[in-house]
Design a protein around this motif. Sequence first.
Motif, PDB file in Angstrom:
ATOM      1  N   VAL A  76       0.863  -1.178   0.000  1.00 30.18           N
ATOM      2  CA  VAL A  76       0.000   0.000   0.000  1.00 30.18           C
ATOM      3  C   VAL A  76       0.896   1.222   0.000  1.00 30.18           C
ATOM      4  O   VAL A  76       1.865   1.293   0.762  1.00 30.18           O
ATOM      5  CB  VAL A  76      -0.942   0.004   1.217  1.00 30.18           C
ATOM      6  CG1 VAL A  76      -1.645   1.358   1.355  1.00 30.18           C
ATOM      7  CG2 VAL A  76      -1.963  -1.122   1.107  1.00 30.18           C
ATOM      8  N   SER A  77       0.571   2.195  -0.853  1.00 30.42           N
ATOM      9  CA  SER A  77       1.403   3.392  -0.980  1.00 30.42           C
ATOM     10  C   SER A  77       0.544   4.651  -0.976  1.00 30.42           C
ATOM     11  O   SER A  77      -0.602   4.643  -1.449  1.00 30.42           O
ATOM     12  CB  SER A  77       2.219   3.337  -2.273  1.00 30.42           C
ATOM     13  OG  SER A  77       2.943   4.543  -2.474  1.00 30.42           O
ATOM     14  N   VAL A  78       1.116   5.728  -0.451  1.00 30.46           N
ATOM     15  CA  VAL A  78       0.498   7.039  -0.637  1.00 30.46           C
ATOM     16  C   VAL A  78       0.631   7.401  -2.112  1.00 30.46           C
ATOM     17  O   VAL A  78       1.523   6.901  -2.805  1.00 30.46           O
ATOM     18  CB  VAL A  78       1.176   8.098   0.257  1.00 30.46           C
ATOM     19  CG1 VAL A  78       1.054   7.728   1.725  1.00 30.46           C
ATOM     20  CG2 VAL A  78       2.641   8.283  -0.127  1.00 30.46           C
ATOM     21  N   VAL A 126       3.332  -8.594  -8.250  1.00 29.05           N
ATOM     22  CA  VAL A 126       3.131  -7.764  -7.054  1.00 29.05           C
ATOM     23  C   VAL A 126       2.358  -6.514  -7.458  1.00 29.05           C
ATOM     24  O   VAL A 126       2.719  -5.836  -8.412  1.00 29.05           O
ATOM     25  CB  VAL A 126       4.482  -7.364  -6.426  1.00 29.05           C
ATOM     26  CG1 VAL A 126       4.270  -6.419  -5.244  1.00 29.05           C
ATOM     27  CG2 VAL A 126       5.250  -8.599  -5.995  1.00 29.05           C
ATOM     28  N   THR A 127       1.303  -6.219  -6.735  1.00 26.66           N
ATOM     29  CA  THR A 127       0.495  -5.052  -7.044  1.00 26.66           C
ATOM     30  C   THR A 127       0.669  -3.975  -5.976  1.00 26.66           C
ATOM     31  O   THR A 127       1.093  -4.255  -4.851  1.00 26.66           O
ATOM     32  CB  THR A 127      -0.996  -5.415  -7.155  1.00 26.66           C
ATOM     33  OG1 THR A 127      -1.409  -6.045  -5.933  1.00 26.66           O
ATOM     34  CG2 THR A 127      -1.235  -6.352  -8.320  1.00 26.66           C
ATOM     35  N   THR A 128       0.332  -2.753  -6.368  1.00 25.62           N
ATOM     36  CA  THR A 128       0.361  -1.630  -5.438  1.00 25.62           C
ATOM     37  C   THR A 128      -1.040  -1.056  -5.324  1.00 25.62           C
ATOM     38  O   THR A 128      -1.685  -0.751  -6.333  1.00 25.62           O
ATOM     39  CB  THR A 128       1.319  -0.529  -5.913  1.00 25.62           C
ATOM     40  OG1 THR A 128       2.632  -1.082  -6.063  1.00 25.62           O
ATOM     41  CG2 THR A 128       1.377   0.615  -4.908  1.00 25.62           C
ATOM     42  N   ARG A 129      -1.503  -0.940  -4.098  1.00 29.39           N
ATOM     43  CA  ARG A 129      -2.809  -0.349  -3.819  1.00 29.39           C
ATOM     44  C   ARG A 129      -2.571   1.095  -3.355  1.00 29.39           C
ATOM     45  O   ARG A 129      -2.092   1.317  -2.243  1.00 29.39           O
ATOM     46  CB  ARG A 129      -3.544  -1.170  -2.756  1.00 29.39           C
ATOM     47  CG  ARG A 129      -3.853  -2.594  -3.220  1.00 29.39           C
ATOM     48  CD  ARG A 129      -4.290  -3.491  -2.069  1.00 29.39           C
ATOM     49  NE  ARG A 129      -5.507  -3.032  -1.431  1.00 29.39           N
ATOM     50  CZ  ARG A 129      -6.743  -3.371  -1.791  1.00 29.39           C
ATOM     51  NH1 ARG A 129      -6.910  -4.194  -2.835  1.00 29.39           N
ATOM     52  NH2 ARG A 129      -7.802  -2.925  -1.138  1.00 29.39           N
ATOM     53  N   PHE A 130      -2.886   2.058  -4.225  1.00 29.19           N
ATOM     54  CA  PHE A 130      -2.628   3.456  -3.921  1.00 29.19           C
ATOM     55  C   PHE A 130      -3.771   4.038  -3.100  1.00 29.19           C
ATOM     56  O   PHE A 130      -4.944   3.904  -3.464  1.00 29.19           O
ATOM     57  CB  PHE A 130      -2.443   4.267  -5.202  1.00 29.19           C
ATOM     58  CG  PHE A 130      -1.151   4.002  -5.903  1.00 29.19           C
ATOM     59  CD1 PHE A 130       0.031   4.579  -5.449  1.00 29.19           C
ATOM     60  CD2 PHE A 130      -1.103   3.168  -7.013  1.00 29.19           C
ATOM     61  CE1 PHE A 130       1.235   4.341  -6.095  1.00 29.19           C
ATOM     62  CE2 PHE A 130       0.093   2.916  -7.664  1.00 29.19           C
ATOM     63  CZ  PHE A 130       1.269   3.504  -7.209  1.00 29.19           C
ATOM     64  N   ALA A 131      -3.426   4.686  -2.001  1.00 27.86           N
ATOM     65  CA  ALA A 131      -4.424   5.371  -1.195  1.00 27.86           C
ATOM     66  C   ALA A 131      -4.959   6.578  -1.964  1.00 27.86           C
ATOM     67  O   ALA A 131      -4.285   7.133  -2.830  1.00 27.86           O
ATOM     68  CB  ALA A 131      -3.818   5.816   0.125  1.00 27.86           C
ATOM     69  N   GLU A 132      -6.180   6.980  -1.647  1.00 27.22           N
ATOM     70  CA  GLU A 132      -6.788   8.123  -2.316  1.00 27.22           C
ATOM     71  C   GLU A 132      -5.994   9.396  -2.053  1.00 27.22           C
ATOM     72  O   GLU A 132      -5.887  10.272  -2.914  1.00 27.22           O
ATOM     73  CB  GLU A 132      -8.227   8.297  -1.843  1.00 27.22           C
ATOM     74  CG  GLU A 132      -8.972   9.419  -2.539  1.00 27.22           C
ATOM     75  CD  GLU A 132     -10.412   9.532  -2.082  1.00 27.22           C
ATOM     76  OE1 GLU A 132     -11.108  10.456  -2.534  1.00 27.22           O
ATOM     77  OE2 GLU A 132     -10.845   8.687  -1.264  1.00 27.22           O
ATOM     78  N   ASN A 133      -5.425   9.492  -0.856  1.00 25.05           N
ATOM     79  CA  ASN A 133      -4.572  10.613  -0.493  1.00 25.05           C
ATOM     80  C   ASN A 133      -3.570  10.122   0.546  1.00 25.05           C
ATOM     81  O   ASN A 133      -3.513   8.923   0.828  1.00 25.05           O
ATOM     82  CB  ASN A 133      -5.392  11.803   0.018  1.00 25.05           C
ATOM     83  CG  ASN A 133      -6.327  11.416   1.155  1.00 25.05           C
ATOM     84  OD1 ASN A 133      -5.891  10.922   2.195  1.00 25.05           O
ATOM     85  ND2 ASN A 133      -7.625  11.630   0.959  1.00 25.05           N
TER      86      ASN A 133
END
Length: 437
Positions: free
Chosen positions: A101-103, A123-130
């Motif tokens: 999970v990344s900003v 490998v996936t990255t789940r981006f936070a909305e902010n």
Amino acid sequence: MFPETAAIHAGYEADPFTRAVAVPIYQTVSYGFDSAEHASALFNLEVEGHRYGRISNPTTSVLERRIAVLEGGREAVCVSSGQAAMYFAVMNLVEPGRNIVSVPQLYGTTHTLFSHMLPNSGVTTRFAENGSPEAVSAQINADTRAIYCETVGNPAGNITDIGAIAEIAHSHHIPLVVDNTVATPILCRPIEYGADIVVHSLTKFLGGHGTILGGAVVDAGNFAWEDEAERFPMFNLPDPSYHGLIYHQHFGRGAYLGRLRSVYLRTIGATLAPLSAFLLLQGIETVAVRVDRHVENAGQVARFLRDDPRVAWVNYAGFGDSPYFPLAQRYLGGRVPSLLTFGVAGGYEAGVRFYDALKLIRRVVNLGDSKSLACHPASTTHRQMSTQEQLSAGIMPETIRLSIGIEHIDDIIEDLDQALTAAFSSTTLDTSVEAVP
């Protein structure tokens, strides 16, 4: 030692043979073995020592120890670039089918790595909305193996609430990885606020002169890999590529970097050259002094731009009305780094004219140099991102990123002033342009 002292002395004592006060450059590829038994012991990691230049070097070892002390970490591994450090730091934690999970506010090439390269490895990255702790927490699921953020986002200039996100990470039994390139350990030490792993592009402020590439990964030594065997089997099960070594059993709390060096650095070979390590050490010796001037100059530039009607908006966390001002007080002691962004009134076209008119300030994509630098992120560092991804990262079409150097402040402001004048030399300035928040 205080950071200012550690930057000069940590990790090295005078050479026992030559008594050299400066760190020697060990320009060698290989190291001699006393015997076959000695060589075997080294490669089995049974004794300390250097085996081959791709894995370690005495000059680089001093750099690693110094950076670890500066960041308050257990140890560090240095590699050939900041991007190699980012890649190794993350890949050392994940398996195919898992995610991080990344900003969203990230350096452009880091975003490209997370969005387009890591998926090729499953490998996936789940981006936070902010960048808020709540938005980050909402993206965590059972397959998440790390949270990633930047202390100070490049180029957005946002400041991450490291302590709050570290609490979220640890409540889910996963590590927090923080890129501390822009802040440097002179302004912030993320490990003191709960970060488990810190990464650096040494190319930037720590090197400080725009002459050497380098990267570092620092391990706090606090994460209990042995208690999370199901989440992190790579540290707790035999590694068939390294004669069945179990990293936690062999390295204890040093398992993370023990594996990073043994698997990624040894196999991929993104090795920092000894001469580069030496030059980076020279840069680090003056980082505290340079950061003082960077911070002072950036504050004066930000105020000049804010007060100029030719400028539509300025994003600088040192302003009391910035949403990041409280976090700057908490994590940076109110000393905001020299990275800031702004938009010229008149939008993109006026911004391009301003950019092209700069004389003293160099048009480059680097930052953290002793020289003042300017960049147009939308067409360079973040060019590969979609418009929506750019907006999420805090980049608008007219955004100009400045990395303020250590020149005399009057010369810096004079160049900004003449470039703004050039931007409007053939147009009428519309001071009614609405400022962009």
